[in-house]
Motif scaffolding. Structure first.
Motif, PDB file in Angstrom:
ATOM      1  N   VAL A 104       0.809  -0.889   0.039  1.00 57.75           N
ATOM      2  CA  VAL A 104       0.100  -0.393   0.009  1.00 57.75           C
ATOM      3  C   VAL A 104       0.650   0.768   0.008  1.00 57.75           C
ATOM      4  N   LEU A 105       2.456   1.730   0.841  1.00 58.01           N
ATOM      5  CA  LEU A 105       2.802   1.955   1.079  1.00 58.01           C
ATOM      6  C   LEU A 105       3.339   2.428  -0.626  1.00 58.01           C
ATOM      7  N   ARG A 106       3.699   1.043  -0.886  1.00 59.68           N
ATOM      8  CA  ARG A 106       4.768   1.418  -2.349  1.00 59.68           C
ATOM      9  C   ARG A 106       3.484   2.490  -3.476  1.00 59.68           C
ATOM     10  N   ARG A 107       2.554   2.041  -3.681  1.00 58.93           N
ATOM     11  CA  ARG A 107       0.847   2.643  -3.900  1.00 58.93           C
ATOM     12  C   ARG A 107       1.492   4.651  -4.013  1.00 58.93           C
ATOM     13  N   ALA A 108       1.084   4.720  -2.488  1.00 57.77           N
ATOM     14  CA  ALA A 108       1.079   5.545  -2.083  1.00 57.77           C
ATOM     15  C   ALA A 108       2.725   6.673  -2.297  1.00 57.77           C
ATOM     16  N   ARG A 109       3.806   6.394  -2.181  1.00 58.48           N
ATOM     17  CA  ARG A 109       5.014   6.507  -2.286  1.00 58.48           C
ATOM     18  C   ARG A 109       5.497   7.390  -1.524  1.00 58.48           C
ATOM     19  N   PRO A 110       5.479   7.258   0.287  1.00 59.27           N
ATOM     20  CA  PRO A 110       6.426   8.287   0.854  1.00 59.27           C
ATOM     21  C   PRO A 110       6.934   9.533   0.181  1.00 59.27           C
ATOM     22  N   ARG A 111       7.688  10.924   0.846  1.00 59.12           N
ATOM     23  CA  ARG A 111       8.144  11.751   1.065  1.00 59.12           C
ATOM     24  C   ARG A 111       9.004  11.588   1.755  1.00 59.12           C
ATOM     25  N   ASP A 112      10.417  11.774   0.782  1.00 54.85           N
ATOM     26  CA  ASP A 112      11.750  12.340   1.806  1.00 54.85           C
ATOM     27  C   ASP A 112      10.993  13.654   3.245  1.00 54.85           C
ATOM     28  N   GLY A 113      12.095  12.689   4.128  1.00 55.39           N
ATOM     29  CA  GLY A 113      11.999  13.115   5.042  1.00 55.39           C
ATOM     30  C   GLY A 113      10.604  12.416   6.529  1.00 55.39           C
ATOM     31  N   ALA A 114      10.212  11.846   5.811  1.00 59.48           N
ATOM     32  CA  ALA A 114       8.797  10.870   6.696  1.00 59.48           C
ATOM     33  C   ALA A 114       9.329   9.757   7.500  1.00 59.48           C
ATOM     34  N   ASP A 115       8.850   9.590   8.589  1.00 54.85           N
ATOM     35  CA  ASP A 115       9.373   8.541   9.362  1.00 54.85           C
ATOM     36  C   ASP A 115       8.002   7.879  10.131  1.00 54.85           C
ATOM     37  N   MET A 116       6.813   8.343   9.904  1.00 53.18           N
ATOM     38  CA  MET A 116       5.976   7.802  10.470  1.00 53.18           C
ATOM     39  C   MET A 116       4.599   7.432  10.337  1.00 53.18           C
ATOM     40  N   VAL A 117       4.251   7.083  10.069  1.00 56.02           N
ATOM     41  CA  VAL A 117       2.626   6.653   9.561  1.00 56.02           C
ATOM     42  C   VAL A 117       2.032   6.524  11.344  1.00 56.02           C
ATOM     43  N   LEU A 118       0.651   6.870  11.146  1.00 52.77           N
ATOM     44  CA  LEU A 118       0.143   7.763  12.270  1.00 52.77           C
ATOM     45  C   LEU A 118      -0.885   7.011  11.637  1.00 52.77           C
ATOM     46  N   SER A 119      -1.934   5.938  12.553  1.00 55.98           N
ATOM     47  CA  SER A 119      -2.614   4.860  12.043  1.00 55.98           C
ATOM     48  C   SER A 119      -3.893   5.060  12.848  1.00 55.98           C
ATOM     49  N   THR A 120      -5.456   5.644  12.594  1.00 50.40           N
ATOM     50  CA  THR A 120      -6.563   5.661  13.445  1.00 50.40           C
ATOM     51  C   THR A 120      -7.180   4.698  13.399  1.00 50.40           C
ATOM     52  N   SER A 121      -8.038   4.451  14.003  1.00 49.91           N
ATOM     53  CA  SER A 121      -9.440   3.688  14.295  1.00 49.91           C
ATOM     54  C   SER A 121     -10.362   4.498  14.418  1.00 49.91           C
ATOM     55  N   ILE A 122     -11.535   3.481  14.067  1.00 49.06           N
ATOM     56  CA  ILE A 122     -12.738   4.570  13.544  1.00 49.06           C
ATOM     57  C   ILE A 122     -13.086   5.291  14.968  1.00 49.06           C
ATOM     58  N   ASP A 123     -12.978   4.869  16.315  1.00 46.67           N
ATOM     59  CA  ASP A 123     -13.155   5.706  17.863  1.00 46.67           C
ATOM     60  C   ASP A 123     -12.154   6.754  18.053  1.00 46.67           C
ATOM     61  N   GLY A 124     -11.163   6.540  17.302  1.00 45.98           N
ATOM     62  CA  GLY A 124     -10.419   7.525  17.596  1.00 45.98           C
ATOM     63  C   GLY A 124      -8.820   7.173  17.775  1.00 45.98           C
ATOM     64  N   PHE A 125      -8.710   6.453  18.940  1.00 46.04           N
ATOM     65  CA  PHE A 125      -7.596   5.987  19.514  1.00 46.04           C
ATOM     66  C   PHE A 125      -6.472   5.911  17.590  1.00 46.04           C
ATOM     67  N   SER A 126      -5.509   6.819  17.623  1.00 50.94           N
ATOM     68  CA  SER A 126      -4.334   6.496  17.341  1.00 50.94           C
ATOM     69  C   SER A 126      -2.843   6.288  17.640  1.00 50.94           C
ATOM     70  N   ALA A 127      -2.144   5.181  16.569  1.00 50.87           N
ATOM     71  CA  ALA A 127      -0.673   4.523  16.791  1.00 50.87           C
ATOM     72  C   ALA A 127       0.472   5.534  15.864  1.00 50.87           C
ATOM     73  N   SER A 128       1.576   5.142  16.238  1.00 51.18           N
ATOM     74  CA  SER A 128       3.056   5.646  16.070  1.00 51.18           C
ATOM     75  C   SER A 128       3.771   4.386  15.374  1.00 51.18           C
ATOM     76  N   THR A 129       3.955   4.598  14.115  1.00 46.83           N
ATOM     77  CA  THR A 129       4.615   3.431  13.512  1.00 46.83           C
ATOM     78  C   THR A 129       5.395   3.844  12.659  1.00 46.83           C
ATOM     79  N   PRO A 130       6.792   3.172  13.149  1.00 45.72           N
ATOM     80  CA  PRO A 130       8.225   3.727  12.444  1.00 45.72           C
ATOM     81  C   PRO A 130       7.708   3.370  11.103  1.00 45.72           C
ATOM     82  N   LEU A 131       8.105   4.199  10.026  1.00 46.10           N
ATOM     83  CA  LEU A 131       7.574   3.766   8.536  1.00 46.10           C
ATOM     84  C   LEU A 131       8.682   2.942   8.050  1.00 46.10           C
ATOM     85  N   GLU A 132       9.938   2.656   8.618  1.00 45.58           N
ATOM     86  CA  GLU A 132      10.351   1.229   8.029  1.00 45.58           C
ATOM     87  C   GLU A 132       9.918   0.390   8.618  1.00 45.58           C
TER      88      GLU A 132
END
Length: 525
Positions: A317-345
């Motif tokens: 999925v990320l290959r399709r989106a092609r993250p830009r230089d400088g990005a280092d995290m993916v913030l995932s969010t649940s439908i109830d508002g919870f979020s998690a920070s996952t290292p991009l690599e």
């Protein structure tokens, strides 16, 4: 000089009862009305969710350590007691000074409304159940307090109460209790009706049962023989769905129509990507066994589980989106508002992070994230395992903070090397002679290469390792002990695939997971 009101008898106790009955009406009418709105519009759930949002880390850790997966039930019990106490107080205040009682009820209603409308996925119109319930509660409180005012004059009643009593027909205590009892019964019927109506209107569970999972393009490798420890009583190597631990911030399980579900991938990307559930069903899915662990798991705790997951690799999925230089995290969010920070690599490497739609050969259970959740080997769930996921924002740690990071937990949560003793149980009594000791160890993405056991303060002895399925699953072990009579302490430590030995330095779960070595006391007879 007025005498203080006696809280154990007389009008104070009856006014308290009136307050509790009115509060029951507020909640039950809101529950009944809320059956026609989103589940998160229910006032108790909204209040509980708000409480969870503002819970400090030490209190969350205490609740999980004390109540385990029953932490939500404990929260509801505590909330119920608090509501009863506040309702008693408001009842007494309303009896003494009606205007103050009304102000108190309206203030509580405003707090509940604020809790409702600030929940993720809730619309302003979803405040209607609380408004209707508050109005109904005020009417009932007025009727019951009015009944009290019409009772014979109490020795400690307010002066204006006596006047009211002379102007109106006298009412008996029996009449008051009858009115309160009828109110409570009606409230119970309304609450039950609301729950039954909500259940009847929900079709998500039936829709989940109709989902047919596709065959994976890459099936999970065959599980080698001998992955299960021979020590009787050690947990099953593959955790059944019903036994898989559940720790999250959702007081009510989100019910998402898979046909309406959509994942948005955006942020620091060259191309925004949107995926539907059907897109996932049509994709090249992979399957793998992965052990998940909660960051709140204490040393020797049971907040870990191993399952077979089916899903789409997030790196695709990320290959399709092609993250830009400088990005280092993916913030995932649940439908109830919870979020998690996952290292991009971590989401781009070959460890096998997926958007999971299947668990142990069936669609995800509702409580484990149906229709889609994240499964990321090697990271604690608070920074990776977002359930009911609807949004992935490619960003930077410097720019965005996740749900628990805002509350003092770490940004990154690599799982620590850990081993636990499962048999014999703590404080068990065992017969002298040969005793089987066994348990489980994990160090996801690194694997377990050695487990050692120490009896009392003796030398460390190497245990027998069960077969290894992969480095992203846990590994079980066993040890035969010639036990002699008396009290003994059993300690365990693991060594991971990098050669690192499990530390003996104790650390609490906050901010990045517990550490230390488990010690189990047993008595040999």
């Amino acid at each position: 000089m007025k005498k203080p009101m006696n809280w154990l008898k007389g009008p104070a106790a009856m006014a308290s009862l009136a307050g509790v009955a009115a509060a029951a009406v507020v909640l039950s009418v809101a529950e009944l009305t809320g059956a026609f709105f989103t589940a998160r519009a229910a006032p108790v759930l909204a209040l509980g969710s708000t409480f969870v949002d503002f819970t400090p880390p030490w209190m969350k850790d205490f609740a999980i350590a004390t109540f385990g997966t029953n932490d939500k039930a404990a929260l509801f019990v505590g909330m119920g007691l608090t509501i009863v106490l506040l309702a008693c107080l408001l009842g007494v205040v309303a009896y003494r000074t009606w205007a103050l009682g009304v102000t108190g009820v309206l203030l509580m209603g405003a707090v509940i409304v604020a809790s409702v409308v600030t929940r993720a996925g809730v619309r302003p119109v979803d405040a209607i159940p609380t408004l209707v319930g508050t109005l109904a509660g005020l009417v009932v409180l007025r009727l019951l307090i009015g009944t009290l005012w019409r009772l014979k004059t109490w020795p400690d009643a307010p002066a204006d109460t006596a006047a009211k009593g002379r102007e109106r027909p006298v009412t008996s205590r029996r009449g008051f209790f009858a009115a309160a009892g009828i109110t409570a019964a009606a409230a119970g019927i309304a609450a039950t009706g609301g729950r039954l109506l909500s259940a009847a209107r929900s079709t998500i569970a039936r829709a989940r049962e109709a989902v047919r999972l596709p065959a994976p393009v890459n099936a999970a490798p065959s599980v080698p023989a001998g992955v299960q420890s021979p020590a009787a009583g050690v947990t099953a190597w593959l955790t059944p769905n019903r036994d898989f631990y559940r720790i999250d911030t959702a007081l009510s399980v989100p019910e998402i129509n898979a046909d309406d579900w959509e994942l948005r991938v955006h942020g620091l990307v060259e191309e925004e990507v949107r995926l539907t559930f059907q897109d996932l069903l049509d994709a090249n899915l992979v399957e793998s066994h992965v052990t998940l662990t909660c960051v709140s798991n204490p040393v020797g705790g049971n907040l870990a589980g191993n399952a077979k997951w089916l899903g789409l690799p997030i790196r695709e999925v990320l290959r399709r989106a092609r993250p830009r230089d400088g990005a280092d995290m993916v913030l995932s969010t649940s439908i109830d508002g919870f979020s998690a920070s996952t290292p991009l690599e971590v989401l781009q490497d070959d460890r096998g992070a997926i958007l999971a739609i299947g668990m142990n050969g069936e669609p995800l259970p509702l409580e484990h994230g149906y229709p889609v959740r994240m499964v990321v080997p090697g990271l604690y769930g608070f920074v990776s395992a977002t359930k009911w996921v609807v949004d992935l924002e490619v960003t930077r740690f410097a720019d965005s903070k996740a749900y628990w990071t805002q509350r003092g937990w770490s940004e990154r949560g690599p799982i620590k090397t850990m081993a636990r003793v499962e048999v014999p149980r703590p404080f068990a009594k065992v017969p002298a002679g040969r005793v089987a000791i066994g348990g489980t160890a994990w160090a996801q993405t690194r694997g377990i290469t050695k487990v050692e056991v120490q009896i009392d303060n003796g030398a460390w002895a190497e245990a027998t390792l069960a077969a290894e399925a992969s480095v992203i699953t846990w590994r079980q072990w066993s040890f035969d002990w010639e036990a002699t009579p008396g009290p003994h302490y059993i300690k365990v430590r693991a060594t991971d695939g990098t050669g690192e030995v499990q530390t003996d330095q104790r650390a609490d779960p906050v901010p990045d997971g517990a550490s230390g070595r488990q010690s189990v006391m047993v008595t040999v007879e």
